[in-house]
Design an enzyme around this catalytic site. Structure first.
Site, PDB file in Angstrom:
ATOM      1  CG  ASN A  27      -7.302  -2.386  -6.449  1.00  0.00           C
ATOM      2  OD1 ASN A  27      -6.351  -3.146  -6.309  1.00  0.00           O
ATOM      3  ND2 ASN A  27      -7.589  -1.463  -5.527  1.00  0.00           N
ATOM      4  CG  ASP A  40      -2.073   0.936   1.112  1.00  0.00           C
ATOM      5  OD1 ASP A  40      -2.279   1.495   0.012  1.00  0.00           O
ATOM      6  OD2 ASP A  40      -2.782   1.131   2.112  1.00  0.00           O
TER       7      ASP A  40
HETATM    8  C1  FPP Z   1      -1.530   0.256  -3.397  1.00  0.00           C
HETATM    9  O1  FPP Z   1      -1.145   1.588  -3.534  1.00  0.00           O
HETATM   10  C2  FPP Z   1      -0.994  -0.571  -4.447  1.00  0.00           C
HETATM   11  C3  FPP Z   1      -1.744  -1.156  -5.445  1.00  0.00           C
HETATM   12  C4  FPP Z   1      -3.206  -1.000  -5.540  1.00  0.00           C
HETATM   13  C5  FPP Z   1      -1.163  -1.979  -6.480  1.00  0.00           C
HETATM   14  C6  FPP Z   1       0.137  -2.680  -6.189  1.00  0.00           C
HETATM   15  C7  FPP Z   1       0.735  -2.997  -7.494  1.00  0.00           C
HETATM   16  C8  FPP Z   1       2.040  -2.964  -7.805  1.00  0.00           C
HETATM   17  C9  FPP Z   1       3.115  -2.704  -6.831  1.00  0.00           C
HETATM   18  C10 FPP Z   1       2.518  -3.189  -9.215  1.00  0.00           C
HETATM   19  C11 FPP Z   1       2.172  -4.479  -9.886  1.00  0.00           C
HETATM   20  C12 FPP Z   1       2.384  -5.715  -9.109  1.00  0.00           C
HETATM   21  C13 FPP Z   1       3.208  -6.753  -9.437  1.00  0.00           C
HETATM   22  C14 FPP Z   1       3.196  -7.995  -8.605  1.00  0.00           C
HETATM   23  C15 FPP Z   1       4.130  -6.704 -10.571  1.00  0.00           C
HETATM   24  P1  FPP Z   1      -2.263   2.700  -3.681  1.00  0.00           P
HETATM   25  O2  FPP Z   1      -2.365   3.046  -5.116  1.00  0.00           O
HETATM   26  O3  FPP Z   1      -3.540   2.241  -3.060  1.00  0.00           O
HETATM   27  O4  FPP Z   1      -1.603   3.839  -2.845  1.00  0.00           O
HETATM   28  P2  FPP Z   1      -2.344   4.983  -2.023  1.00  0.00           P
HETATM   29  O5  FPP Z   1      -3.113   4.313  -0.917  1.00  0.00           O
HETATM   30  O6  FPP Z   1      -1.202   5.806  -1.511  1.00  0.00           O
HETATM   31  O7  FPP Z   1      -3.219   5.735  -2.984  1.00  0.00           O
END
Ligand code: FPP
Length: 247
Positions: free
Chosen positions: A66, A18
């Protein structure tokens, strides 16, 4: 550089990655930059997990919730997963890593579905570590799909409803061949499970670390593993210390 000394590594670590968006916003960058940097943290974490002797590493890459994000961000996350598999599959295979995908594949695009299948098929026989990628995953959805399977088996007369127990539910989850996580880490300071591995987390140790996912490093990971090693897991029984003291 931190090392892991004399501590048994957890068999299975699951991570809620996250904070990509916040990492980017803090730098005045679009969210997509945070996700890109997040993939680098994924690479470093996979290497560190293998080094620490972890047998299963699960990463929450895309939740069934998501889909509520803007289409451009969804496309970005799908694109990053595709690129990750295309670019890193050969190396992961060389490193003897087995890839498993959990989540609902039914409503994924054909190109993504076949890529996920290819990653699983290519690495099926590998044994150093299993990298579980939770993609289009939601725990309630997973449990509902398991319940639907059981209901179908009852309707077909292959199973009696009164015989259903926890093991039978477990065997119909996406994780049927994966042990429950010993440790679940969430980055970015948020303290909730957000529909991640709800059934499997029954006895998991939970750890919330302040670092945003793109800042998650080998050092942060190993520090979390050290803290895990100091936890007293009882699984509903008594602590080892209490048993030793006869209390
Ligand atoms: C949360 O940050 C993260 C995600 C929803 C996606 C995680 C995905 C990756 C790291 C890339 C792809 C994965 C792989 C395995 C190659 P957020 O966007 O919710 O952050 P925020 O809460 O600060 O808005």
């Amino acid at each position: 550089m931190s090392t892991l000394e004399n501590r048994a590594a957890p068999e299975h670590v699951a991570i809620i990655m996250d904070g990509n968006g916040r990492w980017a916003s803090a730098r005045g960058l679009p969210r997509s930059f945070g996700h890109r940097k997040g993939v680098e943290a994924v690479r470093e974490t996979v290497k560190a997990a293998a080094e620490a002797g972890i047998r299963y590493l699960t990463l929450f890459a895309f939740s069934s919730e998501n889909w509520r994000r803007p289409e451009s961000e969804i496309n970005d996350l799908f694109g990053l997963l595709k690129t990750f598999i295309r670019r890193d599959l050969a190396e992961l295979h060389r490193e003897n890593v087995r890839i498993r995908i959990i989540g609902d594949r039914a409503n994924l695009r054909d190109d993504i579905r076949s890529l996920l299948l290819e990653a699983e098929e290519t690495t099926r026989g590998n044994s150093a570590m299993t990298l579980v990628i939770a993609f289009n995953y939601g725990a309630r959805d997973e449990i509902a799909r398991a319940a639907a399977r059981l209901a179908a088996e009852v309707a077909e007369g292959r199973l009696k409803a009164s015989d259903i127990d926890a093991r039978m539910i477990d065997e119909r989850l996406d994780t049927s061949d994966i042990p429950d996580p010993d440790l679940i880490i969430r980055t970015s300071g948020e303290e909730r499970l957000s529909n991640f591995l709800l059934w499997q987390a029954a006895y998991s140790e939970l750890m919330f670390v302040p670092e945003l996912w793109p800042d998650f490093s080998r050092e942060v990971f190993f520090a979390a593993l050290e803290r895990f090693g100091a936890r007293d897991r009882r699984f509903g029984g008594l602590s080892a210390k209490a048993v030793a003291l006869g209390s």
